[in-house]
Design an enzyme around this catalytic site. Structure first.
Site, short mmCIF file in Angstrom:
data_model
loop_
_atom_site.label_atom_id
_atom_site.label_comp_id
_atom_site.label_asym_id
_atom_site.label_seq_id
_atom_site.Cartn_x
_atom_site.Cartn_y
_atom_site.Cartn_z
NE ARG A 29 53.36 45.21 -59.57
CZ ARG A 29 53.58 44.29 -58.65
NH1 ARG A 29 52.58 43.87 -57.90
NH2 ARG A 29 54.76 43.77 -58.48
CB SER A 123 53.85 40.74 -59.62
OG SER A 123 54.10 39.65 -58.80
CG ASP A 293 54.47 35.55 -59.53
OD1 ASP A 293 55.50 34.89 -59.83
OD2 ASP A 293 54.53 36.69 -59.05
CG ASP A 295 57.26 38.55 -61.39
OD1 ASP A 295 56.27 37.98 -60.88
OD2 ASP A 295 57.99 39.32 -60.73
NE ARG A 298 53.52 37.61 -55.18
CZ ARG A 298 52.54 38.24 -54.58
NH1 ARG A 298 51.38 37.66 -54.40
NH2 ARG A 298 52.69 39.49 -54.16
CB THR A 362 54.77 43.54 -46.55
OG1 THR A 362 54.03 42.84 -45.57
CG2 THR A 362 54.47 42.98 -47.92
CD GLU A 381 57.57 39.30 -48.63
OE1 GLU A 381 57.51 40.41 -48.11
OE2 GLU A 381 57.49 39.13 -49.85
CB SER A 383 52.53 37.64 -50.47
OG SER A 383 53.87 38.05 -50.29
C1 G16 Z 1 55.63 42.35 -53.94
C2 G16 Z 1 56.92 42.23 -53.23
C3 G16 Z 1 56.82 41.21 -52.17
C4 G16 Z 1 55.66 41.53 -51.24
C5 G16 Z 1 54.41 41.73 -52.04
C6 G16 Z 1 53.32 42.23 -51.15
O1 G16 Z 1 55.34 41.14 -54.58
O2 G16 Z 1 57.94 41.84 -54.14
O3 G16 Z 1 58.02 41.17 -51.46
O4 G16 Z 1 55.40 40.51 -50.38
O5 G16 Z 1 54.63 42.67 -53.02
O6 G16 Z 1 52.19 42.43 -51.86
P1 G16 Z 1 50.98 43.24 -51.24
O7 G16 Z 1 51.49 44.62 -50.91
O8 G16 Z 1 49.97 43.22 -52.33
O9 G16 Z 1 50.54 42.49 -50.03
P2 G16 Z 1 55.16 41.00 -56.13
O10 G16 Z 1 55.21 39.54 -56.38
O11 G16 Z 1 53.83 41.64 -56.41
O12 G16 Z 1 56.30 41.76 -56.74
#
Ligand code: G16
Length: 565
Positions: A29, A123, A293, A295, A298, A362, A381, A383
């Protein structure tokens, strides 16, 4: 006249970049301008993905491609198609216009037995020319690549000298159906299939939920919902499944046109960034609300008058009502799991139902491993990710359908369901503080200081008092996880302080930001009977202790969090 001579495959020299280490979700990213301005930055990463797959597996294989439609999506897909062809992939399945949600990509990988999928998304991070772009690779199980694979990608990226590309190959993203291309030195034509982005996913949902019961709930006049796709990828899914098929009125779905910059919104479903939905729920007639979100993996669940169900509670409620979902009546329940920083609400349900509970680091990939081994059915999770073993990603719309199934069965309000749950199991008060865009060095130094402080032998047993509340440290560590399936050890997964009453303070650096560091503090505290307090009031003493121990404000120059959830 059309030139139908075979397309040329070129090997182009390049220079490696040192900073292409994949994030928590297995991808890269960065700000859009990084992809635009650094020569071959995208090409290098894509080549590292393909080179990490054994040539025998890659030759003639199927790969799925989709994205959340953000700015640079189209440009990236054109390059990916040209590089996939040149790297021996036999068939690409691409979402119409290059758009497909992350859960749908997971579903399509599994359905077509693809070797994996490339997902173009950052994301929940903002999009547009000044926003973020991202690419991640999901493997054959449909889930984010495991660490062994992403480590290999990173190693390859650091010494990459060339990439393969077929520059003359032009794909038409707007026409559904198959397209074939003859490549020089290739025996078989390279095929691209442009598929409807919603269809396979909608079929899967039909097989999991009782659509007739959901239709009865949603198509009547009395039950009102509001779903906010935040101009991300889920708009067409919400319209097709929730409105057209389940009969919810068209105006129950808002911000449903995918936009390259998400209409200027920050497509992160929390109380701050989904403020419009929160406001509409507070003021309006809606019984149920949700936001997603960019994609679509979430989700945030709200009840009437804006009652928030925390993600940690959400997965616990789904677990406690799991047989409202026909899929689980058929498969049974193999296990529950949550990430370490997620509150322990799910543990209470697991204990009461005598179902195995796994506490993982995580990142969804850890759940995937348990699911592949047949040990896990439902997980979540903090998040805002919730999901089942129907795919290998968190699944925003699935979570909404799960909640609607519970609501259709129990015919109670969201708030009453939540309160009944707390009455039965007790309540885990939970909050997360996010400090975004913190100076990288300051953040790392703070974490180092903190680790040295809390792993010191003298730390266990220490008491911290705020007002009349006293907390005594039972243990503190840097969380380490051994995968029960393949015994892989994952270290440094977050600093934990656990108090004698079970309350926890957790510190972690986010793995999904694109600039600076994001420091997260998670606070979880259980009350058996005192279940009706305000969360922030209840957790204020622990928050004070968390800031005191870490010296976060002094060490980062910040005066308060960017977001409190
Ligand atoms: C990604 C992962 C998730 C995880 C998140 C954690 O989410 O797919 O399983 O919970 O990262 O984010 P951080 O490290 O910022 O706490 P996503 O939706 O960004 O792909």
């Amino acid at each position: 006249m059309m030139d139908d001579s075979p397309l040329q495959v070129l090997t182009v020299p390049t220079a490696p970049y040192p900073d292409q280490r994949p994030t928590t979700a297995g991808g890269l990213r960065r700000k859009v301008y990084v992809f635009q301005s650094r020569r071959n930055y995208l090409h290098n990463f894509i080549q590292s993905v393909f080179s990490s797959i054994d040539l025998r597996d890659r030759q003639g294989s199927t790969v799925v491609v989709g994205g959340d439609g953000r700015f640079f999506n189209r440009t990236a897909i054109e390059v990916i198609v040209q590089m996939a062809a040149a790297n021996g992939v036999g068939r690409l399945i691409i979402g119409h216009q290059g758009i497909m949600s992350t859960p749908a990509v997971s579903c399509v990988i599994r359905k077509h037995k693809a070797i994996g999928g490339i997902i173009l998304t950052a994301s929940h991070n903002p999009g547009g020319p000044d926003g973020d772009f991202g690419i991640k690779f999901n493997t054959a199980n449909g889930g984010p690549a495991q660490e062994a694979f992403t480590n290999k990608m990173f190693q390859i990226s650091r010494s990459l000298e060339e990439f393969a590309i077929c520059p003359g190959l032009r794909v038409d993203l707007s026409t559904l159906g198959g397209q074939q291309f003859d490549l020089e030195n290739k025996f078989k034509p390279f095929t691209v299939e442009m598929v409807d982005s919603v269809e396979s996913y909608a079929n899967l949902m039909r097989n999991i939920f009782d659509f007739a019961a959901l239709k009865e709930l949603l198509s009547g006049q009395s039950y009102k919902i509001r779903l906010d796709a935040m101009h991300g990828v889920l708009g067409p899914y919400v319209r097709r499944i929730i409105c057209e098929e389940l009969g919810s009125p068209a105006n129950s779905a808002v911000n449903c046109v995918p936009m390259e910059d998400f209409g200027g919104l920050h497509p992160d479903p929390n109380l701050i960034y989904a403020a419009d939905l929160v406001e509409a729920m507070r003021e309006g007639p809606y019984d149920f609300g949700a936001a997603f979100d960019a994609d679509g993996d979430r989700n945030m669940i709200l009840g009437k008058h804006g009652f928030l169900v925390t993600p940690s509670d959400s997965v616990a409620v789904i677990a406690a009502n799991i047989f409202c979902i026909p899929y689980f009546q058929q498969t049974g329940v193999r296990g529950f799991a949550r990430s370490m920083p997620t509150s322990a609400a799910l543990d209470k349900v697991a204990k009461a139902t005598k179902i195995e509970l796994y506490e993982t680091p995580t990142g969804w990939k850890f759940f995937g491993s348990l699911m592949d081994a047949g040990r896990l059915s439902l997980c979540g999770e903090e998040s805002f990710g919730t999901g089942g073993d129907h795919i290998r990603e968190n699944d925003g719309l699935w979570a909404v359908l799960a909640w609607l199934s519970i609501l259709a069965t129990r015919r109670q309000s969201v708030e009453d369901i939540m309160k009944d749950h707390w009455l039965k199991y007790g309540r885990n008060y939970y909050t997360r503080y996010d400090y975004e865009d913190v100076d990288l060095d300051a953040a790392f130094e703070m974490m180092e200081y903190l680790e040295n402080t809390i792993v010191d032998k003298s730390f266990a047993g220490q008491r911290f008092a705020v007002g009349d509340k006293i907390y005594q440290v039972e243990k503190a560590d840097n969380f380490e996880y051994t995968d029960p399936v393949d015994s892989t050890i994952s270290r440094n997964q977050g600093l934990r302080i656990i108090f004698t009453d079970g309350s926890r303070i957790i510190y972690r650096l986010s793995g999904t930001g694109s600039v600076g560091a994001t420091v997260r503090i998670y606070i979880d505290s259980y009350e058996k009977d005192d279940i009706s307090q305000d969360t922030q009031v209840m957790l204020a003493p622990l928050a004070t202790i968390a800031l005191k121990i870490s010296q976060l404000h002094a060490r980062t120059g910040r005066t308060g969090p960017s977001v409190i959830t």
